[in-house]
Design a protein around this motif. Structure first.
Motif, PDB file in Angstrom:
ATOM      1  N   ASP A  10       4.604   1.838  -2.400  1.00  0.00           N
ATOM      2  CA  ASP A  10       3.097   2.054  -2.386  1.00  0.00           C
ATOM      3  C   ASP A  10       2.889   0.399  -1.981  1.00  0.00           C
ATOM      4  O   ASP A  10       2.841  -0.500  -2.617  1.00  0.00           O
ATOM      5  N   LYS A  11       2.415   0.503  -0.790  1.00  0.00           N
ATOM      6  CA  LYS A  11       2.092  -0.621  -0.251  1.00  0.00           C
ATOM      7  C   LYS A  11       0.729  -0.802   0.903  1.00  0.00           C
ATOM      8  O   LYS A  11       0.414   0.263   1.335  1.00  0.00           O
ATOM      9  N   GLU A  12       0.035  -2.041   0.804  1.00  0.00           N
ATOM     10  CA  GLU A  12      -1.183  -1.744   1.692  1.00  0.00           C
ATOM     11  C   GLU A  12      -0.853  -1.862   2.988  1.00  0.00           C
ATOM     12  O   GLU A  12      -1.828  -1.361   3.854  1.00  0.00           O
ATOM     13  N   SER A  13       0.242  -2.411   3.610  1.00  0.00           N
ATOM     14  CA  SER A  13       0.456  -2.462   5.038  1.00  0.00           C
ATOM     15  C   SER A  13       0.695  -1.047   5.659  1.00  0.00           C
ATOM     16  O   SER A  13       1.198  -0.071   5.149  1.00  0.00           O
ATOM     17  N   THR A 243       4.512  17.198  -5.617  1.00  0.00           N
ATOM     18  CA  THR A 243       4.144  15.643  -6.088  1.00  0.00           C
ATOM     19  C   THR A 243       4.644  14.820  -4.872  1.00  0.00           C
ATOM     20  O   THR A 243       4.430  13.493  -5.041  1.00  0.00           O
ATOM     21  N   ILE A 244       5.683  15.241  -4.177  1.00  0.00           N
ATOM     22  CA  ILE A 244       6.191  14.691  -3.124  1.00  0.00           C
ATOM     23  C   ILE A 244       5.435  14.014  -2.075  1.00  0.00           C
ATOM     24  O   ILE A 244       4.317  14.511  -1.711  1.00  0.00           O
ATOM     25  N   PRO A 245       5.622  12.747  -1.306  1.00  0.00           N
ATOM     26  CA  PRO A 245       4.627  12.261  -0.465  1.00  0.00           C
ATOM     27  C   PRO A 245       4.709  13.451   0.859  1.00  0.00           C
ATOM     28  O   PRO A 245       5.753  13.923   1.126  1.00  0.00           O
ATOM     29  N   ILE A 246       3.421  13.344   1.453  1.00  0.00           N
ATOM     30  CA  ILE A 246       3.205  14.338   2.500  1.00  0.00           C
ATOM     31  C   ILE A 246       2.720  13.566   3.707  1.00  0.00           C
ATOM     32  O   ILE A 246       1.542  13.013   3.635  1.00  0.00           O
ATOM     33  N   ILE A 247       3.454  13.577   4.643  1.00  0.00           N
ATOM     34  CA  ILE A 247       3.209  12.395   5.731  1.00  0.00           C
ATOM     35  C   ILE A 247       2.600  13.208   6.916  1.00  0.00           C
ATOM     36  O   ILE A 247       3.210  14.270   7.401  1.00  0.00           O
ATOM     37  N   PRO A 248       1.566  12.750   7.290  1.00  0.00           N
ATOM     38  CA  PRO A 248       0.740  13.315   8.386  1.00  0.00           C
ATOM     39  C   PRO A 248       1.457  13.280   9.922  1.00  0.00           C
ATOM     40  O   PRO A 248       1.782  12.116  10.146  1.00  0.00           O
ATOM     41  N   GLY A 306      -6.429   6.685   2.070  1.00  0.00           N
ATOM     42  CA  GLY A 306      -5.238   6.315   1.489  1.00  0.00           C
ATOM     43  C   GLY A 306      -3.907   6.345   1.794  1.00  0.00           C
ATOM     44  O   GLY A 306      -2.887   6.369   1.373  1.00  0.00           O
ATOM     45  N   VAL A 307      -3.936   7.002   3.131  1.00  0.00           N
ATOM     46  CA  VAL A 307      -2.706   7.206   3.984  1.00  0.00           C
ATOM     47  C   VAL A 307      -2.139   6.022   4.485  1.00  0.00           C
ATOM     48  O   VAL A 307      -2.844   5.280   5.164  1.00  0.00           O
ATOM     49  N   HIS A 308      -0.807   5.697   4.166  1.00  0.00           N
ATOM     50  CA  HIS A 308      -0.059   4.444   4.672  1.00  0.00           C
ATOM     51  C   HIS A 308       0.686   4.606   5.717  1.00  0.00           C
ATOM     52  O   HIS A 308       1.076   3.895   6.442  1.00  0.00           O
TER      53      HIS A 308
END
Length: 329
Positions: A10-13, A243-248, A306-308
């Protein structure tokens, strides 16, 4: 850092990954490496490598012997299997060695047996590659539905169970692995507009929930052009306990013909505002520039929500992806 560790950070970059195709049989790696060279300067998080197994083609055969011992002059067609893009595991190793960028090869059910997959896992383990994307794979072009290879898997969930069992230290036949290597981290695919074979989106998402419960650590979406469908999909997934990350997964439009080809091939809608603008384009270059503008704005909106991490599909669109990334980084 592994792909899974990166995705769960969980980072801002703002980071991105991208997918490449193994080169066609006999064409070498120069073009593939040239494409990667264009994107590596932007510090991609990882490179995803597709897998394409054998497919049936029809080859004309002349001059065959007939029952009387003569030669048939009429052409005959025989159905044979060919493999046009071999080398996913080798290409993954070559990319990792050449660029020192994490790689994530596909491991698929289509065209493979359980034993084939087992040896593929062993090869990857020998090479120190532990990040994989598990997929069923496409059905054969000549089949109306997916037909598993004899001795192979019919569903991604079956493939996940095999990898999970391998991680636990057992071969598919139950034999213990004497010296288990590093365990595999794995993700799966998902479909914001549902898989083409699913009867409805709800059942399709239940399959994603099952993949998560079996151990999938993240999901990467099929390409889409309407962010609202992605946002709605994620919201629904969370309500279902996914709950897992869902990457576009994103791909810029690059040609006029894609207005009709993309919906047919990838079973996704082209939003009406984008379709209306594509119709106005006079040339492929016009369409390519429009695709860059649309994708850049699409990515900015995803980041704003909020997608990183964004995953780019680059086939026939490498230069467009470069143009988009330049405006985002």
């Amino acid at each position: 850092m592994s792909v899974t560790e990166f995705i769960h950070q969980d980072k801002e970059s703002r980071r991105f990954s991208f997918e490449v195709l193994p080169p066609l049989k006999g064409t070498g790696t120069e073009r593939l490496f040239a494409d990667i060279d264009k994107l590596r300067e932007f510090d991609p998080a990882y490179i995803n490598i597709t897998t394409h197994h054998s497919e049936f083609v029809y080859r004309e055969v002349r001059g065959t012997r007939n029952e009387e011992g003569g030669t048939n002059e009429e052409p005959r067609f025989e159905r044979i299997r060919v493999r046009r893009r071999p080398g996913t595991v080798a290409i993954a190793a070559a990319i990792q060695q050449r660029y020192n960028i994490p790689v994530q090869p596909h491991v698929i059910c289509s065209g493979t047996t359980i034993e084939d997959i087992e040896y593929e896992l062993l090869d990857l383990q020998f090479l120190g590659i532990s990040d994989i994307l598990l997929l069923r794979g496409d059905k054969a072009k000549e089949d109306s539905r997916f037909v598993p290879t004899p001795g192979g898997h019919a569903h991604t969930t079956d493939l996940i169970r095999q990898v999970k069992r391998f991680n636990e230290g057992f071969f598919a036949d139950g034999t213990p692995i004497k010296q288990p290597g590093r365990k595999f981290d794995y993700g799966v695919a998902c479909y914001p507009e549902k898989h083409e074979e699913a009867p409805n989106l709800e059942m399709d998402m239940q399959y994603l929930k099952e993949k998560q419960d079996l151990g999938a650590q993240y999901a990467v979406t099929q390409l889409f052009y309407d962010n609202e469908k992605y946002f709605a999909f994620v919201e629904k997934a969370r309500a279902m306990g996914i709950t897992i990350p869902i990457i576009p997964g994103i791909k810029p439009m690059a040609k006029l013909s894609q207005l009709t080809v993309v919906p047919k091939t990838f079973h996704c809608d082209i939003p009406e505002p984008l379709a209306r603008e594509i119709v106005k384009c006079k040339t492929d270059e016009d369409a390519r520039q429009l695709g860059i503008e649309w994708t850049t704005e699409q990515c900015r909106q995803l980041y704003a929500h909020g997608v990183h991490n964004i995953h780019f599909y680059t086939v026939s669109a490498v230069d467009s992806v470069v143009s988009v990334v330049k405006q985002l980084i």
